[in-house]
Design an enzyme around this catalytic site. Structure first.
Site, PDB file in Angstrom:
ATOM      1  N   ALA A 129      45.243  55.319  43.772  1.00 16.05           N
ATOM      2  CA  ALA A 129      44.030  54.961  43.030  1.00 16.05           C
ATOM      3  C   ALA A 129      43.003  54.423  44.013  1.00 16.05           C
ATOM      4  O   ALA A 129      43.353  53.876  45.062  1.00 16.05           O
ATOM      5  CB  ALA A 129      44.347  53.911  41.968  1.00 16.05           C
ATOM      6  N   ALA A 131      39.438  52.046  43.840  1.00 19.96           N
ATOM      7  CA  ALA A 131      38.634  51.208  42.944  1.00 19.96           C
ATOM      8  C   ALA A 131      37.416  50.680  43.681  1.00 19.96           C
ATOM      9  O   ALA A 131      37.046  51.171  44.748  1.00 19.96           O
ATOM     10  CB  ALA A 131      39.487  50.080  42.387  1.00 19.96           C
ATOM     11  N   SER A 132      36.799  49.637  43.116  1.00 18.94           N
ATOM     12  CA  SER A 132      35.514  49.179  43.651  1.00 18.94           C
ATOM     13  C   SER A 132      35.633  48.400  44.952  1.00 18.94           C
ATOM     14  O   SER A 132      34.715  48.409  45.764  1.00 18.94           O
ATOM     15  CB  SER A 132      34.789  48.323  42.608  1.00 18.94           C
ATOM     16  OG  SER A 132      35.588  47.222  42.236  1.00 18.94           O
ATOM     17  N   GLY A 134      38.823  48.313  46.840  1.00 16.41           N
ATOM     18  CA  GLY A 134      39.962  48.730  47.645  1.00 16.41           C
ATOM     19  C   GLY A 134      40.647  49.941  47.054  1.00 16.41           C
ATOM     20  O   GLY A 134      40.265  50.444  46.005  1.00 16.41           O
ATOM     21  N   LYS A 150      47.885  47.654  48.234  1.00 14.04           N
ATOM     22  CA  LYS A 150      46.455  47.619  47.918  1.00 14.04           C
ATOM     23  C   LYS A 150      45.712  47.199  49.178  1.00 14.04           C
ATOM     24  O   LYS A 150      45.984  46.133  49.738  1.00 14.04           O
ATOM     25  CB  LYS A 150      46.177  46.650  46.764  1.00 14.04           C
ATOM     26  CG  LYS A 150      44.712  46.640  46.342  1.00 14.04           C
ATOM     27  CD  LYS A 150      44.513  46.122  44.919  1.00 14.04           C
ATOM     28  CE  LYS A 150      44.735  44.639  44.798  1.00 14.04           C
ATOM     29  NZ  LYS A 150      44.277  44.129  43.486  1.00 14.04           N
ATOM     30  N   ASP A 280      41.026  40.690  33.559  1.00 14.71           N
ATOM     31  CA  ASP A 280      40.534  42.065  33.694  1.00 14.71           C
ATOM     32  C   ASP A 280      41.279  42.950  32.700  1.00 14.71           C
ATOM     33  O   ASP A 280      42.462  43.230  32.878  1.00 14.71           O
ATOM     34  CB  ASP A 280      40.752  42.569  35.120  1.00 14.71           C
ATOM     35  CG  ASP A 280      40.204  43.984  35.336  1.00 14.71           C
ATOM     36  OD1 ASP A 280      39.719  44.589  34.355  1.00 14.71           O
ATOM     37  OD2 ASP A 280      40.270  44.481  36.466  1.00 14.71           O
TER      38      ASP A 280
END
Length: 446
Positions: A129, A131-132, A134, A150, A280
């Site tokens: 994945a 994301a914003s 990492g 991550k 979140d």
């Protein structure tokens, strides 16, 4: 090469927006405002398609900061955030860059030492994945354990202040955000939240704390952190299976009800029992493993504590909403800081009505059918009144809290869950230890 983390040049962006706005204004003076332009177009001459595209491109270059600010504004009422901003944020969400192998290796070398590959049996360079702030990669430890790593993009943490300030300038300059959304307060909260989310040491600590808090709660699992392969910008933890909550929508009604119950149970427990919440509500952070009937919980960067006094007052507020207790809603709203006490009656009426709508899932005994009673549209109709007469921004705690609560409700709507919300709430309320006497506020707690 992953692009260097640079903020857009404010003067260049401003000049482009100004020219586009001038053209749009001139067009309206000459030809008049087109019929059917709608409310959004009437807000500002900067809302042309060309300028919306400019805003989107600018926000894309400030990805993490833009998403955070947009997220906080949307919590107040997404229907009040101009469509070009929402459209731009959708582009930002979908436009995650991926670090090339050379850059990824340099980050891992700097954070874990150049011998990091020797501590792994394998590492998958194709991200699981992105994301914003990492991206996430699968790996296997020497002992055969499956893990996820991550890895933070270079420069994100260092640019938080300037990026968020540029987002503020952009939104202020374009006059896109209505005054009643209190942009400056959202900006202040965004800086604090994003700085915390960029600290993976803090996230690892949050994850371990959650694992301990939920150790006796059936149906939840928090993966173990691998400390020897973690740092401030790399977080390695146990890989866990499961599908995001929204994918549960295709399963049986019994399963959907179970998932909805566990999600609401967790949300209520986080706030009113732990006073520590993962805020979140991204559906991919709650992985449901049907074979084990278990939620595997991930991503704790946005976790935060809530003060005891705030939680005391908020619980009374929710009970007042559930019982349609106008006096209780107004009193607790003043205590919490939603109202100043100087608002006109029209604002108080809209505020109370919105509170009652949000309290609908908790209003009657038995299962609440979220799909049959979609409360989100009803609240939006009151937004314009509250926007016009609002005298104060919501308390800082509410930005993250309402993000989680609205996310939990939306997830239950998405999967069509039927959940005994009132029974869950009052089970906690009846056992709750208040700091002081709140009984006079609640006219009816039955």
């Amino acid at each position: 090469m992953f692009p260097p983390h640079r903020s857009p040049e404010p003067s260049g962006l401003g000049a482009g927006l100004a020219w586009g706005g001038l053209q749009e204004s001139a067009r309206r003076v000459i030809y008049g405002t087109p019929v059917g332009d709608g409310k959004q177009s009437a807000l500002s001459p900067f809302l042309s398609d060309q300028n919306a595209e400019r805003v989107a491109l600018a926000l894309c270059r400030m990805r993490g900061a833009a998403l955070k600010v947009g997220q906080l504004l949307s919590i107040q009422d997404e229907s009040l955030v101009p469509l070009p901003v929402l459209a731009a944020l959708d582009i930002v969400r979908q436009g995650a860059d991926v670090m090339p192998r050379k850059q990824l290796n340099s980050v891992l070398d700097a954070e874990l030492g150049q011998d990091w590959p020797s501590r792994l049996r394998s590492f998958d360079y194709e991200p699981l994945a992105a994301a914003s702030i990492g991206q996430v990669h699968r790996a296997v430890l020497k002992d055969g354990s499956d893990v996820v790593m991550k890895i933070q993009y270079p420069g994100v943490a260092d640019s938080i202040e300037s990026d968020i300030e540029n987002v503020r300038r952009l939104l202020t300059y374009t006059n896109l955000i209505p005054k009643g959304l209190f942009l400056d307060r959202a900006i202040k909260v965004a800086k604090l939240e994003l700085a915390r989310e960029c600290d993976y040491f803090l996230e690892a600590s949050n994850q371990k704390r959650y694992k301990e808090l939920l150790s006796d709660s059936e149906g939840y699992y928090v993966p173990k952190v691998t400390d020897e392969l973690s740092s401030k910008k790399v977080l390695t933890s146990e890989f866990v299976p499961g599908v995001p909550i929204d994918k549960v929508a295709v399963l049986s009604q019994e399963t959907r009800n179970y998932v909805g119950c566990k999600l609401l149970e967790l949300t209520i427990k986080e706030l009113f029992v732990f006073r520590f919440m993962q805020t979140d509500p991204n559906w991919s952070n709650f992985l449901y493993d049907d074979s084990e009937k278990q939620f595997n919980l991930i991503d704790f960067g946005a976790a935060r504590e809530f003060p005891k006094k705030f939680v005391d007052n908020y619980l009374c507020m929710v009970v007042a909403c559930a019982n349609r207790d106008r006096a209780g809603v107004l009193e607790m709203s003043r205590r919490l800081g939603f109202l100043t006490g100087e608002e006109p009656e029209v604002m108080l009426d809209a505020h109370v009505e919105a509170a009652f709508i949000v309290g609908v899932p908790f209003a009657t005994p038995g299962g609440h059918d979220f799909r049959a009673n979609n409360i989100t549209h009803s609240v939006s109709n009151l937004g314009a009144t509250m926007l016009k007469y609002r005298l104060t921004p919501p308390p800082d705690e509410v930005y993250s809290l309402h993000r989680k609560l609205s996310g939990a409700f939306l997830a239950c709507i998405k999967i069509g869950a039927v959940v005994p919300c009132r029974e869950m709430l009052f089970k906690v309320y009846e056992q709750y230890d208040f700091s002081d006497d709140h009984s006079e506020v609640l006219s009816n707690t039955g």
